[in-house]
Write a protein that holds these residues in place. Structure first.
Motif: not given
Length: 407
Positions: A169-175, A177-183, A219-222
């Motif tokens: 919950p401390m992470l912005d959804n777009n932030f 998702l980007a971190c998930s893809m980078l990891t 599929d990333f809509y920031p």
């Protein structure tokens, strides 16, 4: 929910690249100021911020009172206490647009290092030891090599990525998702091409040249990062830093008095509108700081920013009301959010401390031997500093130069 990932490995030269300041020199000049820095180390770095708190402090004083030295020293202490540290000058970064501040903080944070810690944690959660994976090999290739790259393990990787990032919950959804893809790109699954990896990093850094249509192909809509959502992105960045194994994020901003400077030589010039936008930005940060975790801001400026009634902090009541509502006592309050280095010096700097500082300075002058100051000179320095317009540290330097000239 994850408390923290592995402590990040030491990166040779990284700290020095951010702040070329000698920790040995800093520690030699802590006489008097340790009354405050030791307190901050214990109460904030080791306890409050590390345990999830957040704080904003303001450092003020006359020219030569030691504000920049204090910032460098407290930054080195934060680094010792395992904080990711960021330091910059208001003379170099526009302060009226919080997006610019976020971008500078992001650039100094090296989030890929934090995401590598996330990947190591994920590998551990799946029952593997990341140390068993050969250097340069991705996790998915390691699984395939051992006949375990099946659909079940791939689904587990996706599940872990969702739990680590998207369910936080401390992470912005777009932030997130980007971190998930980078990891995933670090793990080798889900596959992310290098050009798309660079696109995600550029978006996180607020690069306006990135076309949102390019990101939609993933599929990333920031939305774009702006001064309106930059504080929310900073909260996410601070959380990622904590997840990367750090105690928190420490940010030091020097030379805020440039807001009222009229010099044409300054690289940045603030109009009345930009100055008030800066004050409003700081006010909003104060109001939002309790929604953040493991983060500490310190702003430093000359006393003129307070004394100037027409353009200084007092001219923007919405901000001034939030930072001047502390009760002043006879003794210096080490919990105070507005730290007056002149008042600290008047209380803590005795002739003995002045002599001790001069000895430290003399020790640092290896090429040109200097005789430390005597007690009578130290008393004169204290008297001048308490009645004049120059701070004690600057007077010590002047006195040392006079001593050097006489040698």
């Amino acid at each position: 929910m994850i408390n923290t990932f592995d402590k990040p490995p030491e990166v040779p030269g990284r700290a020095e690249a951010l702040e070329p300041y000698s920790i040995l020199s800093a520690e030699k000049l802590t006489c008097g100021i340790r009354f405050l820095t030791d307190f901050w180390r214990e109460k904030y770095f080791q306890e409050f911020i590390r345990n999830g708190g957040s704080k904003i402090k303001f450092i003020c004083g006359r020219p030569g009172s030691g504000k920049t030295h204090f910032l460098r020293l407290i930054t080195s202490i934060a680094r010792e206490e395992n904080y990711k540290t960021v330091q910059f000058s208001a003379k170099d970064i526009w302060m009226h647009d919080f997006k610019e501040i976020y971008i500078e903080i992001f650039r100094q944070c090296d989030i890929m290092e934090c995401l590598k810690a996330a990947s190591r944690h994920l590998i551990q959660e799946m029952g593997f030891d990341y140390r068993d994976i050969p250097e340069g090999m991705k996790f998915i290739d390691y699984l395939s090599q051992n006949n375990m790259g099946d659909a079940l393990n791939k689904r587990e990787i996706r599940s872990q990525l969702r739990q680590i990032f998207l369910d936080n919950p401390m992470l912005d959804n777009n932030f997130a998702l980007a971190c998930s893809m980078l990891t995933g790109s670090i793990l080798g699954y889900p596959v992310l091409e290098e050009q798309n990896r660079d696109l995600l990093l550029a978006w996180l850094e607020g690069d306006r040249s990135v076309k949102l249509s390019q990101l939609r192909a993933l599929d990333f809509y920031p939305s774009r990062i702006t001064k309106y959502n930059a504080r929310h992105m900073l909260r996410s960045l601070a959380e990622l830093v904590r997840m990367g194994g750090y105690s928190g994020l420490f940010i030091a901003v020097d030379n805020l008095e440039i807001l009222i400077s009229r010099s044409s030589l300054e690289p940045l010039h603030y109009t009345k509108m930009k100055r008030e936008d800066t004050y409003e930005s700081i006010r909003q940060l104060i109001d939002d700081i309790d929604s953040m975790k493991n983060i500490m801001f310190v702003y430093a400026f000359d006393r003129e920013l307070i004394d100037n009634e027409n353009a200084g902090l007092k001219s923007y009541q919405a901000l001034w009301m939030r930072i001047q509502n502390e009760i002043l006592g006879e003794r210096f309050n080490r919990f105070a959010d507005m730290v007056d280095l002149d008042r600290l010096a008047a209380q803590e700097y005795t002739p003995e401390v002045i002599v001790s500082i001069s000895r430290s300075l003399a020790d640092l002058q290896k090429n040109t031997p200097i005789t430390p100051l005597n007690a009578d000179t130290a008393k004169d320095i204290i008297a001048q500093a308490r009645t004049g317009a120059v701070g004690i540290p600057q007077l010590i330097q002047i006195a040392m130069q006079e001593v050097q000239a006489d040698v």
